[in-house]
Design an enzyme around this catalytic site. Structure first.
Site, PDB file in Angstrom:
ATOM      1  N   CYS A 244       0.839  -1.212   0.000  1.00 25.74           N
ATOM      2  CA  CYS A 244       0.000   0.000   0.000  1.00 25.74           C
ATOM      3  C   CYS A 244       0.868   1.254   0.000  1.00 25.74           C
ATOM      4  O   CYS A 244       1.353   1.682   1.050  1.00 25.74           O
ATOM      5  CB  CYS A 244      -0.922  -0.014   1.213  1.00 25.74           C
ATOM      6  SG  CYS A 244      -1.926   1.480   1.333  1.00 25.74           S
TER       7      CYS A 244
ATOM      8  N   CYS B 211      -0.400   4.174   2.059  1.00 23.26           N
ATOM      9  CA  CYS B 211      -0.246   3.999   3.509  1.00 23.26           C
ATOM     10  C   CYS B 211       1.211   4.222   3.925  1.00 23.26           C
ATOM     11  O   CYS B 211       1.483   4.825   4.960  1.00 23.26           O
ATOM     12  CB  CYS B 211      -0.629   2.589   3.946  1.00 23.26           C
ATOM     13  SG  CYS B 211      -2.099   1.926   3.166  1.00 23.26           S
ATOM     14  N   ASP B 212       2.156   3.704   3.138  1.00 31.36           N
ATOM     15  CA  ASP B 212       3.535   3.611   3.617  1.00 31.36           C
ATOM     16  C   ASP B 212       4.560   4.435   2.842  1.00 31.36           C
ATOM     17  O   ASP B 212       5.725   4.506   3.244  1.00 31.36           O
ATOM     18  CB  ASP B 212       3.983   2.134   3.590  1.00 31.36           C
ATOM     19  CG  ASP B 212       3.109   1.272   4.494  1.00 31.36           C
ATOM     20  OD1 ASP B 212       2.639   1.797   5.527  1.00 31.36           O
ATOM     21  OD2 ASP B 212       2.883   0.099   4.167  1.00 31.36           O
TER      22      ASP B 212
END
Ligand code: FAD
Ligand code: NAP
Length: 331
Positions: free
Chosen positions: A136, A139-140
């Protein structure tokens, strides 16, 4: 706390399919209950710009899903933050066990559990998950400012992730196992024009390598598909973007599946192999897998469920429609 609650229609999943089913089921006066699962809003919450949702030239995925949730709520759906751990479709009413301890019983079930990211299946990938290996980018990606990143995959997700990661990384290398991408042409154009991106064709990822103390990725070993030659690409982050598998955990031993594990529905409907159980969205669609098609199937599932419930209750669909008429008239 343990409690049991009954609903005419239980919707499992809160992606475009689940929320659209909720809007339609609410407007049919079925008073649906929707259980969101561990990813409220579904897959679009892990992306940024969505450019193919009709009516919005561009919209942020998470914003779109917040709007869909609000819409379903406004129409009268009860939205519950819970995750279904098991589902018994062997007898009616159907029984779903929530992680919260609540037992849900339902006359009809709409499955909209979507899909989850696929992994390569390498032991080293598993070892470094959360320590430099991710599926992701939104997300990261932030953790890799000024660092080098490798992305594997050749579809829309891989290209989108690679482009998004150029916002943070000093360089993004996209590794693909063939010599052409399956991503949309417009996405490919953007990728090839980006000076931070290098594409490495005809290679598979063999291993993720890194430090143990503290645990962290330092590179990936890739292999040429024809020559077998291996090379190590140094990187701090490795993003796996090789597609998604249908989330059939709850039903794989109860419903007919096909096309590599997707829930089978009767052509042109959302009816599964068990009467009263309907499936919509990525869970049942191995071809299109889009937000708009999932939403379309969510609509179909609610209409199919409404018709089926009316038949069960001895009402004709016309009678059921007449029941809902005063609400429409009031609008
Ligand atoms: P999902 O969105 O997958 O939602 C599944 C839902 O089920 C989740 O809410 C989850 O919490 C819930 N769930 C799962 N298991 C359980 C359980 N046991 N109990 C309760 N709930 C459960 N499509 C486009 O059209 N345009 C795009 O730009 C686009 N970009 C994308 C970018 C990325 C990075 C990804 C991964 C996908 C993208 N897609 C895009 C595809 C799109 O997101 C999907 O087609 C769509 O979200 C599928 O909707 P769905 O409702 O079937 O399921
Ligand atoms: P996808 O279209 O199935 O593509 C998966 C990619 O990963 C393919 O290129 C595939 O290679 C590669 N791959 C699969 N297994 C692999 C393995 N074990 N090792 C190495 N490579 C592997 O999946 P996706 O990109 O996640 O897209 C899923 C769906 O969501 C699609 O329908 C897509 O259109 C949609 N989506 C849409 C958007 C958008 O509209 N902007 C954005 C993201 C996703 P091959 O090509 O060789 O098979």
């Amino acid at each position: 706390m343990t409690d049991t609650r009954h609903t005419r229609v239980l919707i499992i999943g809160s992606g475009p399919a689940g929320y659209t089913a909720a809007v339609y089921a609410s407007r049919a006066m079925l008073e649906p209950v929707l259980v969101q699962g561990i990813q409220p809003g579904g897959q679009l919450t892990i992306t940024t710009d969505v450019e193919n949702w009709p009516g919005d030239t561009t919209v942020m995925g998470p914003d779109l899903m917040v709007r869909m949730e609000a819409h379903a709520r406004e129409m009268g759906t009860e939205i519950i933050s819970d995750h279904i751990m098991s589902l018994d479709l062997g007898a009616r009413p159907f029984v779903a066990q929530g992680d919260s301890g609540t037992t849900y019983t339902a006359d009809a079930v709409i499955l909209a559990t979507g899909a989850q990211a696929k992994w390569l299946g390498l032991p080293s990938e598993e070892h470094f998950k959360g320590f430099g290996v991710s599926a992701c980018a939104t997300c990261d990606g932030f953790f890799y400012r000024g660092k080098e990143i490798v992305v594997v995959g050749g579809g829309n997700t891989a290209v989108e992730e690679a482009l998004f990661l150029t916002n943070f990384a000093s360089k993004v290398t996209l590794v693909h196992r063939r010599d052409s991408l399956r991503a949309e042409k417009i996405m490919q154009d953007r990728l090839f024009k980006n000076p931070k991106v290098e594409v490495v064709w005809n290679h598979t990822v063999e291993e993720v390598v890194g430090a143990q103390e503290p645990r962290g990725v330092e590179g990936v070993v890739i292999r040429h598909v024809d020559t077998g030659e291996t090379t190590t690409i140094p990187c701090a982050g490795f993003f796996v973007a090789i597609g998604h598998a249908p989330a059939t955990e709850l039903v794989k031993d109860q419903l007919e599946l096909h096309n590599g594990g997707y829930v089978k529905v009767e052509a042109g409907t959302t009816r599964t192999s068990i009467p009263g159980v309907f499936a919509a969205g990525d869970l049942t669609d191995h071809i299109y897998r889009q937000a708009v098609t999932s939403a379309g199937m969510g609509c179909m599932a609610a209409l199919d469920a409404e018709k089926w419930l009316a038949e069960q209750e001895g009402e004709t669909p016309a009678e059921a429609a007449a029941y809902a008429a005063p609400v429409d008239a009031a609008e």
